[in-house]
Design an enzyme around this catalytic site. Structure first.
Site, PDB file in Angstrom:
ATOM      1  N   GLN A   1       0.848  -1.192   0.000  1.00 28.37           N
ATOM      2  CA  GLN A   1       0.000   0.000   0.000  1.00 28.37           C
ATOM      3  C   GLN A   1       0.884   1.243   0.000  1.00 28.37           C
ATOM      4  O   GLN A   1       1.264   1.758   1.050  1.00 28.37           O
ATOM      5  CB  GLN A   1      -0.944   0.012   1.205  1.00 28.37           C
ATOM      6  CG  GLN A   1      -1.923   1.168   1.086  1.00 28.37           C
ATOM      7  CD  GLN A   1      -2.971   1.166   2.166  1.00 28.37           C
ATOM      8  OE1 GLN A   1      -3.080   0.260   2.971  1.00 28.37           O
ATOM      9  NE2 GLN A   1      -3.757   2.226   2.180  1.00 28.37           N
ATOM     10  N   PHE A   2       1.191   1.749  -1.185  1.00 27.82           N
ATOM     11  CA  PHE A   2       2.098   2.879  -1.311  1.00 27.82           C
ATOM     12  C   PHE A   2       1.561   4.143  -0.648  1.00 27.82           C
ATOM     13  O   PHE A   2       2.326   5.029  -0.279  1.00 27.82           O
ATOM     14  CB  PHE A   2       2.457   3.140  -2.780  1.00 27.82           C
ATOM     15  CG  PHE A   2       1.432   3.936  -3.541  1.00 27.82           C
ATOM     16  CD1 PHE A   2       1.603   5.303  -3.707  1.00 27.82           C
ATOM     17  CD2 PHE A   2       0.311   3.333  -4.091  1.00 27.82           C
ATOM     18  CE1 PHE A   2       0.669   6.047  -4.413  1.00 27.82           C
ATOM     19  CE2 PHE A   2      -0.621   4.062  -4.788  1.00 27.82           C
ATOM     20  CZ  PHE A   2      -0.447   5.425  -4.953  1.00 27.82           C
ATOM     21  N   THR A   3       0.247   4.247  -0.454  1.00 26.36           N
ATOM     22  CA  THR A   3      -0.320   5.458   0.138  1.00 26.36           C
ATOM     23  C   THR A   3       0.130   5.675   1.578  1.00 26.36           C
ATOM     24  O   THR A   3       0.026   6.786   2.090  1.00 26.36           O
ATOM     25  CB  THR A   3      -1.860   5.463   0.067  1.00 26.36           C
ATOM     26  OG1 THR A   3      -2.361   4.340   0.787  1.00 26.36           O
ATOM     27  CG2 THR A   3      -2.346   5.414  -1.373  1.00 26.36           C
TER      28      THR A   3
END
Length: 149
Positions: free
Chosen positions: A78-80
């Protein structure tokens, strides 16, 4: 590298109506990779995930780790998590690692996890995923291993 861990009684990841990862009791961990992260951060984060004492002992105190109780580990990219949200009304993803490096380090983390723990499942890097879970407690912790660690 960032790990948002949640103690779960069950969790799963679905991509295009297919279950790609699923566990029963254990940890669901959302993984964010930051610029400057490397294998050292992946190794240290994994050590913390496997050893962090978030499961209850017989007295009900959080004294048992995932290693101790042998539960499942579901790793979801989850890059966010690496977003900069300090100003404005839209997050900046400048602190996140470039996609190719993020995927590489997520894969490194997955390989290391499978070598050290028997029950490991994953989401799919870059895919649109539906993640469902039953958070047990709720128990949620944010762990960060800085790029310079």
């Amino acid at each position: 590298m960032i790990g948002l861990l949640q103690r779960v009684s069950e969790a799963q990841v679905v991509v295009e109506e297919e279950i790609v990862g699923q566990i029963g009791v254990g940890l669901l961990v959302l993984i964010g990779v930051e610029r400057g992260d490397g294998e050292a951060q992946a190794e240290r984060l994994l050590e913390r995930l496997l050893s962090y004492r978030v499961f209850p002992d017989v007295a009900g105190k959080m004294n048992r780790s995932l290693r101790d109780m042998g539960g499942g580990l579901l790793l979801v990219p989850q890059f966010t998590l690496a977003a900069d949200t300090r100003k404005g009304m839209r997050p900046s993803f400048t602190p996140a690692a470039p996609p190719a490096e993020g995927e590489r380090l997520f894969n490194v983390l997955t390989v290391l996890a499978r070598r050290q723990h028997t029950r490991v499942a994953t989401g799919r890097f870059g895919a649109h995923m539906q993640v469902s879970l039953i958070n047990d407690g709720p128990v949620t912790f944010w762990l960060r291993i800085p790029p310079d660690a």
